[in-house]
Write a protein that holds these residues in place. Structure first.
Motif: not given
Length: 192
Positions: A42-68
């Motif tokens: 689903l993600f390019s390598p750069e998008e996958h890396a950013l997704f993993a870091v973003l997920k840990s950076a935002i904690g439980n405050e937000f949900e992340i939806f991709a390619k909307i």
């Protein structure tokens, strides 16, 4: 002689019935034989890396939806003219946001996180960039993160915290104060 007309009518009726049954089968057969394959990644390598870091950076405050698609979360104001609405839809055509952050309790859109690709020769946020224009027009926070093999979780958490604040929604000229208050229509299902 009248029986001949009945025979012609019956033959025509059978022919129409056969056509009605035959046409959908042909379309269905074409749909089954249409060549396609699944994109396993689903993600390019750069998008996958950013997704993993973003997920840990935002904690439980937000949900992340991709390619909307932009048209899934943006729409013209009700009083806008046809020409302006057409221009808006044209600027959104085919546009997808890399990541959309939503508040967990109600899944309302909180902001957009875009991966800024290297090598484009453009600044991170040029004023004539369609994504910047769309987000600015909607009052939607936009966070652009340059593509990199390494992302700093703390820096991304700071950027998200600085850009996205939970504030009331304001609508231009719809009411006297312009403020929309959330309302609960039913208290029966809530547990206290």
């Amino acid at each position: 002689m009248y029986w001949l007309w009945y025979l012609y009518g019956l033959a025509a009726l059978l022919a129409v019935g056969w056509l009605i049954r035959a046409i959908p089968r042909r379309k269905l057969k074409r749909a089954r034989t249409m060549p396609c394959q699944i994109k396993r990644i689903l993600f390019s390598p750069e998008e996958h890396a950013l997704f993993a870091v973003l997920k840990s950076a935002i904690g439980n405050e937000f949900e992340i939806f991709a390619k909307i698609r932009a048209s899934d979360i943006l729409s013209p104001h009700p009083g806008i003219g046809r020409r302006e609405a057409g221009e808006l839809y044209q600027s959104m055509a085919g546009r997808r946001f890399t990541f959309v952050l939503c508040h967990k309790p109600d899944l309302s859109v909180a902001g957009i996180v875009e991966l800024a690709e290297h090598g484009t020769g453009r600044k991170l946020q040029e004023p004539d960039d369609p994504v910047v224009l769309l987000c600015h027009a909607a009052g939607l926070p936009l966070i652009r993160i340059p593509a990199s093999p390494y992302y700093d979780t703390g820096e991304i958490a700071r950027q998200v915290k600085d850009e996205i604040r939970r504030e009331p929604v304001f609508v231009h000229g719809d009411s006297e104060s312009g403020r929309i208050e959330p309302r609960i229509s039913s208290l029966e299902d809530l547990k206290f």
